[in-house]
Design an enzyme around this catalytic site. Structure first.
Site, mmCIF file in Angstrom:
data_model
loop_
_atom_site.group_PDB
_atom_site.id
_atom_site.type_symbol
_atom_site.label_atom_id
_atom_site.label_comp_id
_atom_site.label_asym_id
_atom_site.label_seq_id
_atom_site.Cartn_x
_atom_site.Cartn_y
_atom_site.Cartn_z
ATOM 1 N N GLY A 29 0.815 -1.222 0.000
ATOM 2 C CA GLY A 29 0.000 0.000 0.000
ATOM 3 C C GLY A 29 0.838 1.256 0.000
ATOM 4 N N LEU A 31 0.496 3.689 -2.126
ATOM 5 C CA LEU A 31 0.927 3.530 -3.521
ATOM 6 C C LEU A 31 1.422 4.841 -4.125
ATOM 7 C CD1 LEU A 31 -1.970 1.214 -4.751
ATOM 8 C CD2 LEU A 31 0.244 0.563 -3.803
ATOM 9 N N HIS A 32 2.483 4.729 -4.906
ATOM 10 C CA HIS A 32 3.055 5.882 -5.611
ATOM 11 C C HIS A 32 3.223 5.504 -7.082
ATOM 12 C CE1 HIS A 32 6.707 3.539 -5.342
ATOM 13 N NE2 HIS A 32 6.603 3.522 -4.020
ATOM 14 N N GLU A 33 3.802 6.412 -7.851
ATOM 15 C CA GLU A 33 3.942 6.186 -9.301
ATOM 16 C C GLU A 33 4.739 4.915 -9.635
ATOM 17 O OE1 GLU A 33 2.898 7.199 -12.417
ATOM 18 O OE2 GLU A 33 1.365 8.038 -11.116
ATOM 19 N N GLY A 34 5.664 4.540 -8.750
ATOM 20 C CA GLY A 34 6.434 3.312 -8.974
ATOM 21 C C GLY A 34 5.497 2.107 -9.005
ATOM 22 N N HIS A 35 4.647 1.997 -7.963
ATOM 23 C CA HIS A 35 3.667 0.898 -7.946
ATOM 24 C C HIS A 35 2.759 0.975 -9.175
ATOM 25 C CE1 HIS A 35 4.137 1.432 -3.410
ATOM 26 N NE2 HIS A 35 4.403 0.143 -3.555
ATOM 27 N N MET A 182 11.464 6.152 -6.241
ATOM 28 C CA MET A 182 10.225 6.317 -5.467
ATOM 29 C C MET A 182 10.045 5.152 -4.505
ATOM 30 S SD MET A 182 7.353 7.926 -7.843
ATOM 31 C CE MET A 182 7.623 9.530 -8.568
ATOM 32 N N SER A 184 7.519 4.103 -0.738
ATOM 33 C CA SER A 184 6.535 4.569 0.254
ATOM 34 C C SER A 184 7.246 5.170 1.466
ATOM 35 C CB SER A 184 5.661 3.402 0.721
ATOM 36 O OG SER A 184 5.111 2.749 -0.391
ATOM 37 N N ARG A 185 8.433 4.667 1.775
ATOM 38 C CA ARG A 185 9.152 5.155 2.951
ATOM 39 C C ARG A 185 9.860 6.489 2.697
ATOM 40 N NH1 ARG A 185 10.494 -0.752 4.140
ATOM 41 N NH2 ARG A 185 9.654 -1.185 6.205
#
Ligand code: PAF
Length: 195
Positions: A29, A31-35, A182, A184-185
């Site tokens: 979860g 989520l960013h552009e990488g995901h 990118m 999440s952390r």
């Protein structure tokens, strides 16, 4: 988009699909552009795409950020809906570990190097949960980022060595404008840390 919250419901959904290619993107979860780049690849390459959101306690050590790991389930669901995802799997910890947590997938060589040196618990947790998710989702293709290179290599070898009938699709790293990969952390980092 369908939201499934238990393994039994997921297995039932999976059984109902006949000749349909299933793409899978496992995530924790936030989520960013990488995901989303992995998700778009899955949507383009498969008939159906399923994304899991599960913060896996087994890959966190006691002193790590399990309790503060970024969470944005509503935002994630909106992003996945816009990206054309068919199913979001949102299991609870009790559901995923309902059989107990004394069985593992443990790799004894590559997982001891690099990140595994400082995080000895980490890859055992990752491989165990990815193995469980693979058995539930039974995807034809699963998408992983090259950013987590050691994780990607271990999953490619796990699939080969343990005979999971799944193609692993490696996906390019997506970077912020200043070059940082990118993650999440990244929200833990100050402006200066990022630079
Ligand atoms: O890369 C991640 O986000 C996690 O390690 C994964 C693959 C979702 C397993 O929890």
């Amino acid at each position: 988009m369908n939201i499934i919250k238990t393994s039994s419901e997921l297995l039932q959904w999976r059984k109902s699909l006949a000749d349909t290619s299933v793409g899978f993107v496992p995530t924790m979860g936030a989520l960013h552009e990488g995901h989303l780049s992995l998700v778009r690849k899955a949507v383009a390459g498969c008939d159906l795409t399923i994304v899991s959101i599960f913060i896996n306690p087994m890959q966190f050590a006691e002193n790590e950020d399990l309790d503060t790991y970024p969470v944005d389930v509503d935002g994630d669901i909106e992003k996945l809906k816009s990206a054309g995802v068919d199913v979001v799997f949102l299991p609870s910890r009790d559901d995923i570990y309902k059989g107990g947590d004394s069985f593992f997938i443990y790799e004894n060589e590559i997982s001891k190097k690099l990140e595994g040196k400082s995080r000895p618990h980490f890859f055992k947790g990752v491989l165990t949960v990815v193995g469980k998710l693979f058995n539930l989702v039974q995807p034809h293709k699963a998408y992983f980022g090259k950013k987590d290179a050691q994780q990607l290599i271990l999953i490619q070898r796990m699939v080969k060595n343990l005979n999971f009938p799944i193609t692993i699709v490696p996906c390019d790293t997506v970077r912020e404008h200043h070059g940082l990969a990118m993650s999440s952390r990244n929200e833990y980092l100050s402006r200066e840390d990022r630079d």
